[in-house]
Design a protein around this motif. Structure first.
Motif, short mmCIF file in Angstrom:
data_model
loop_
_atom_site.label_atom_id
_atom_site.label_comp_id
_atom_site.label_asym_id
_atom_site.label_seq_id
_atom_site.Cartn_x
_atom_site.Cartn_y
_atom_site.Cartn_z
N VAL A 107 73.92 30.30 10.21
CA VAL A 107 73.59 31.52 9.46
C VAL A 107 74.86 32.16 8.91
O VAL A 107 75.88 32.24 9.59
N ASP A 108 74.80 32.61 7.67
CA ASP A 108 75.89 33.37 7.05
C ASP A 108 75.26 34.57 6.37
O ASP A 108 74.57 34.44 5.36
N LEU A 109 75.48 35.76 6.92
CA LEU A 109 74.82 36.96 6.42
C LEU A 109 75.72 37.82 5.54
O LEU A 109 75.35 38.94 5.19
N MET A 110 76.89 37.29 5.16
CA MET A 110 77.80 38.07 4.33
C MET A 110 77.30 38.13 2.89
O MET A 110 76.92 37.11 2.31
N VAL A 111 77.31 39.32 2.32
CA VAL A 111 76.93 39.51 0.91
C VAL A 111 78.12 39.11 0.05
O VAL A 111 79.22 39.65 0.21
N LYS A 112 77.91 38.17 -0.84
CA LYS A 112 79.02 37.62 -1.62
C LYS A 112 79.32 38.43 -2.89
O LYS A 112 80.44 38.45 -3.39
N ASP A 113 78.31 39.09 -3.43
CA ASP A 113 78.47 39.82 -4.69
C ASP A 113 78.89 41.27 -4.41
O ASP A 113 78.19 42.00 -3.69
N ALA A 114 80.01 41.70 -4.96
CA ALA A 114 80.54 43.04 -4.69
C ALA A 114 79.59 44.14 -5.17
O ALA A 114 79.42 45.16 -4.49
N ALA A 115 78.96 43.91 -6.32
CA ALA A 115 78.04 44.93 -6.84
C ALA A 115 76.83 45.06 -5.94
O ALA A 115 76.34 46.18 -5.69
N GLU A 116 76.33 43.96 -5.44
CA GLU A 116 75.19 44.00 -4.53
C GLU A 116 75.56 44.70 -3.23
O GLU A 116 74.78 45.49 -2.69
N ALA A 117 76.76 44.41 -2.73
CA ALA A 117 77.21 45.06 -1.50
C ALA A 117 77.31 46.57 -1.68
O ALA A 117 76.90 47.36 -0.81
N LYS A 118 77.84 46.98 -2.82
CA LYS A 118 77.98 48.41 -3.10
C LYS A 118 76.62 49.09 -3.20
O LYS A 118 76.41 50.19 -2.67
N ALA A 119 75.68 48.39 -3.84
CA ALA A 119 74.34 48.96 -3.98
C ALA A 119 73.65 49.08 -2.63
O ALA A 119 72.95 50.07 -2.36
N LEU A 120 73.83 48.10 -1.77
CA LEU A 120 73.24 48.16 -0.43
C LEU A 120 73.78 49.35 0.35
O LEU A 120 73.03 50.10 0.97
N ALA A 121 75.09 49.51 0.32
CA ALA A 121 75.71 50.61 1.07
C ALA A 121 75.23 51.96 0.56
O ALA A 121 74.96 52.88 1.35
N SER A 122 75.10 52.08 -0.74
CA SER A 122 74.70 53.37 -1.32
C SER A 122 73.23 53.68 -1.09
O SER A 122 72.81 54.83 -1.21
N SER A 123 72.44 52.65 -0.75
CA SER A 123 71.01 52.88 -0.54
C SER A 123 70.67 53.30 0.88
O SER A 123 69.51 53.55 1.20
N ALA A 124 71.68 53.37 1.76
CA ALA A 124 71.43 53.67 3.17
C ALA A 124 70.98 55.11 3.36
O ALA A 124 71.52 56.04 2.74
N ALA A 125 69.99 55.28 4.24
CA ALA A 125 69.49 56.62 4.55
C ALA A 125 70.33 57.31 5.62
O ALA A 125 70.31 58.52 5.75
N LYS A 126 71.06 56.51 6.40
CA LYS A 126 71.87 57.07 7.47
C LYS A 126 73.05 56.15 7.75
O LYS A 126 72.98 54.94 7.52
N THR A 127 74.13 56.72 8.24
CA THR A 127 75.32 55.96 8.62
C THR A 127 75.52 56.05 10.12
O THR A 127 75.40 57.13 10.71
N VAL A 128 75.81 54.91 10.75
CA VAL A 128 76.03 54.86 12.20
C VAL A 128 77.40 54.25 12.46
O VAL A 128 77.73 53.18 11.91
N GLU A 129 78.20 54.93 13.28
CA GLU A 129 79.49 54.40 13.70
C GLU A 129 79.27 53.57 14.96
O GLU A 129 78.76 54.07 15.97
N LEU A 130 79.67 52.32 14.92
CA LEU A 130 79.46 51.40 16.04
C LEU A 130 80.50 51.59 17.12
O LEU A 130 81.65 51.95 16.83
#
Length: 860
Positions: free
Chosen positions: A484-507
């Motif tokens: 399995v490789d779950l890394m998002v390869k496209d920078a624009a897609e990664a940015k869109a995913l991050a911006s769509s988050a409803a909440k941020t959690v610090e691990l």
């Protein structure tokens, strides 16, 4: 539609207006006024298509509702990218509640742009009356939730067109069906039916043509080291027929592998003989180890109804199949899986490179299969001739029982060649079931004719796939077959995913280690934190829902889920960096007492990790798929499974060694023993460096000792490889040993060293061990074959003096050797006191580093 996202409603109307004639003179000004702006958007559209879509359009789906924007998209594709349009799929849903004008528009678009849509309807209906009868009036329904499966075309829909003709109409639109039904049984209807039959025969032919191209692309001409796994299902038999007709030399050279589980339907064995005889291709048959009859199976393994389903699956299918693959020296595995069979297969690739698995029937539908079987006289299971007529529905989970209140009828031909009246009888039965698929007689039940083949398989189990597809493995293969490789390869897609988050959690560090293992594939086949179903399955059975082994649950805990609801995206951060986005598909409160008892073997707070589970782990778990933005960065160097695999020489066994403490002489002796026992192997030294229990050596300090030892030994032991794993130790004894085996399997290991008391811990009150010294070894050996990882197990190594050095403890006892000991407590005391530590116990370079850090070396 996503590609048209920036074309405004005005622009869409303008495009439509340009196609119209006789516009008023004033309106004609608008296209000229907006033409330059519209053209720039069309230019952007063209660039986007070239950037994001494959040139052949394969595996691309456009969901159309026949709206103006949808139709403009099709027009643009036909004009600028006709080959992409030809290869892609237009998918349309007829809810039975569309405007009649929408259906007219749909026909016009399909005709004008020579692109037929793949239509789907609510499960089991083709008319509004049928919908209302099955589901109820739309105004009275609270919500409509029906499955999207292959069509079931009733005789009533086409009047006097016979059932065999209907089988050729696999992709016929609901519109055409309803129109034909309105006109039936007129001569016009019959002529229309004949025309449709000719039209959709060409659709089947296009799939046969694609099949031939795929065979030429992926299979060697001599068929060597190619294995086809057949269960003698209709799709499997059509594959053999196609191969005999178009690629006889490939078929001759390849292997057909069949497993007789001792629980097959007798009709399956008859069908198997017919296929082998007709196409002059004998299968390589395998049976459960050491048995040739059902009585022998029951005597050795037990009754199928009393056996755990995972155990039955392994001994009757997976293990025999693995033997067959080894005998055939398999390079390429062929399956008969199709995308229309179940939701789990909807994204099935024709070629799976990671697994070297070929699915040439993936794009065929059930209708295609039965149409080809009828046309070419392909043998099919005689059980397809049976109909089971009932006065009331019978639960699927009970249809395997004897003496059910139904009447079994032999239709004299496969049910798909029969009319609805023939299937249901006279007077018509309230419910009629048929067999659409055949597995083992205790896990397969008949279903309604409109239901999917897979609906009748494994109905009493959580799994949806045969273990041959999910659990078959070989030495060195990733767990589950694909890394399995779950890394998002496209920078624009990664940015869109991050911006769509409803909440941020610090691990925290423990959670960050889990994210690393998920994103990198160390936890393959997991694609995210476990949902409640997977969590419960792993906790109670040590297996995922599809029955693959998995030692411990992998969960994301939270103290509060305020601000998160199911379906939300959650941005995960580690050390201030965005590392992943979680799709929160499951939010639940675990039963921690059950988790502790099942996973750790105790609910006692004297177990340090159980205490942490109860007191420190959050009370909520959030599960779902994660998308990687950046691998969590640790204070030490890390390596992913793919990176480690790239350093391993091909064709060599890989022996992995896991540890959580500095490597002392006794540990190193285990490595030397393994290197001697597994000839010409590579040793992967793979310590876990994440959080561990109090009293252990800190991860960063341990890395320093490993690096010093690596440099000290690299000339004498060039076959050693070193890599560091961010993993939080659970001290769960036997079950964690399985977890470590799976992780190292994903890193490429074929063998795994398990020494004394692996992943063990002691009571924080009385110092008693929670696990037996060799419990981890025993469970590792038990599941070694299923995992495809050989356990290299050793006793405790003891020092008996400078002449003989280290020997196994039992050898020392049998020879009456005096054992020289240095306890861990005494070792720590000498470290702190600066007293001498003998070199037979620890490497000098390791001792120097530990003394340098002093008390800071130990986890508080």
């Amino acid at each position: 539609m996503a590609l048209l996202g920036q074309i405004t409603p005005v622009a869409s109307r303008q495009a439509a207006q340009k196609l119209a004639r006789n516009l008023p003179r004033t309106a004609a000004v608008l296209p000229r006024h907006f033409s330059s702006g519209l053209q720039s958007k069309v230019d952007d559209f063209n660039r986007d298509i070239e950037k994001y879509l494959p040139k052949d359009g394969k595996k691309v789906v456009f969901a159309t509702a026949w709206l103006a924007t949808d139709n403009v998209f099709v027009a643009l594709m036909r004009k600028h990218f006709p080959e992409v349009l030809d290869g892609m799929n237009l998918v349309a849903i007829d809810t039975m509640h569309l405007f009649p004008e929408t259906l007219v528009c749909a026909k016009a678009v399909q005709d004008k742009y020579s692109k037929q849509a793949l239509w789907k309807t609510p499960d089991g209906v083709t008319t509004l009356d049928e919908f209302n009868a099955k589901y109820g009036d739309c105004e009275e329904l609270d919500a409509i939730s029906v499955r999207h499966q292959a069509h079931h075309f009733s005789l009533a829909a086409l009047g006097h067109v016979n059932r065999r003709t209907m089988a050729l109409l696999g992709q016929m639109t609901p519109v055409a069906l309803r129109q034909a039904a309105r006109k039936a049984p007129s001569a016009t209807s019959l002529r229309a039916g004949a025309a449709l039959c000719r039209h959709f025969s060409s659709g089947l032919q296009s799939k046969v043509d694609a099949f031939q191209r795929d065979i030429e692309q992926y299979l060697p001409k001599d068929g060597k080291k190619v294995v086809f796994a057949t269960a003698w299902l209709a799709t499997d038999n059509v594959f053999v027929a196609l191969m005999r007709k178009h690629f006889p030399e490939v078929l001759q050279g390849m292997n057909l592998v069949a497993i007789d589980t001792m629980h097959l339907f007798p009709e399956t064995l008859v069908c198997a003989k017919a296929v082998q005889d007709k196409y002059s291709k004998q299968a390589l048959w395998k049976t459960p180890d050491g048995v040739t009859t059902l009585d022998e199976f029951n005597a050795k393994y037990g009754d199928c109804e009393e056996l755990d389903s995972a155990d039955f699956d392994f001994v009757s299918k997976v293990e025999p199949f693995q033997r067959a693959l080894a005998e055939c020296e398999k390079d390429i595995l062929i399956t008969g899986r199709r995308m229309d069979q179940a939701a789990q297969r909807i994204t099935l690739d024709t070629w799976e490179e990671g697994k070297r698995t070929f699915n040439p029937m993936a794009n065929f539908s059930w209708e295609d299969i039965v149409a080809y079987a009828d046309k070419e006289g392909v043998p099919v299971n005689k059980g397809h001739n049976w109909a089971f007529r009932c006065d009331a529905p019978i639960e699927a989970t009970k249809r395997h029982l004897p003496d059910l209140p139904w009447t079994k009828v032999d239709l004299g031909k496969p049910f798909w060649q029969c009319s609805k009246a023939e299937i249901e009888g006279s007077p018509a039965a309230a419910v009629t079931y048929v067999y659409k698929s055949f597995g083992d007689f205790h896990t397969t039940v008949p279903v309604e004719p409109h239901e999917s083949e897979r609906t009748g398989r494994f109905v009493r189990q959580a799994k949806t796939e045969c273990g041959i597809h999910t659990r078959t493995t070989s030495a060195g293969a990733p767990h589950g077959g694909t890394l399995v490789d779950l890394m998002v390869k496209d920078a624009a897609e990664a940015k869109a995913l991050a911006s769509s988050a409803a909440k941020t959690v610090e691990l925290n560090e423990r959670q960050a280690c889990d994210v690393f293992c998920l994103l990198s594939g160390a936890f393959s086949p997991l694609t995210g934190f476990m949902d409640e179903t997977a969590y419960k399955s792993v906790v109670t059975d040590m297996r995922l829902p599809e029955k693959q082994l998995f030692g411990m649950p992998v969960t994301l805990d939270m103290d509060s889920v305020d601000g998160i609801k199911q379906g939300d995206k959650v941005l995960l951060k580690w050390a201030g960096e965005e590392v992943a986005v979680l799709e929160a598909s499951s939010i639940y409160k675990p039963n921690k007492v059950v988790e502790a008892k099942e996973c750790y073997g105790t609910s006692s707070l004297e177990h340090p990790t159980v205490q942490g589970l109860m007191e420190e782990i959050g009370k909520y778990y959030v599960g779902g798929r994660i998308h990687g933005l950046k691998l969590p960065q640790m204070k030490y160097p890390t390596a992913t499974p793919a990176e480690v695999r790239a350093t391993l020489p091909e064709g060599k066994d890989v022996v992995a060694f896991q540890n959580r403490n500095p490597i002392h002489r006794a540990h190193f002796e285990l490595l030397i023993c393994a290197q001697k026992d597994v000839k010409d192997c590579v040793l992967l030294v793979h310590p876990t460096c994440g959080p561990t229990q109090p009293g252990d050596i800190d991860g960063v300090v341990r890395i320093s000792t490993y690096e010093a030892l690596r440099k000290e030994t690299e000339k004498e032991y060039p076959m050693f490889r070193w890599a560091y794993l961010p993993y939080s130790m659970k001290m769960a004894g036997p079950r964690e040993a399985i977890q470590h085996m799976i992780i190292r399997k994903n890193y490429g290991a074929t063998h795994f060293i398990i020494g004394r008391d692996m992943a063990g811990t002691k009571s924080t009150i009385d110092g008693e061990d929670f696990y037996g010294a060799y419990d981890a070894q025993e469970i590792g050996k038990k599941f070694s074959s299923e995992l495809g990882v050989t356990v290299t197990h050793y006793e405790n190594m003891v020092y008996v003096g400078p002449e003989e050095g280290y020997v196994q403890e039992s050898v020392a006892k049998s020879q009456g050797k005096k054992v020289v000991k240095l306890s861990g407590t005494e070792f720590r005391r000498r470290l702190r006191a600066g007293e001498e530590i003998p070199e037979w116990f620890a490497f000098k370079s390791v001792v120097e580093i530990l003394r340098k850090y002093g008390d800071d070396a130990f986890v508080k």
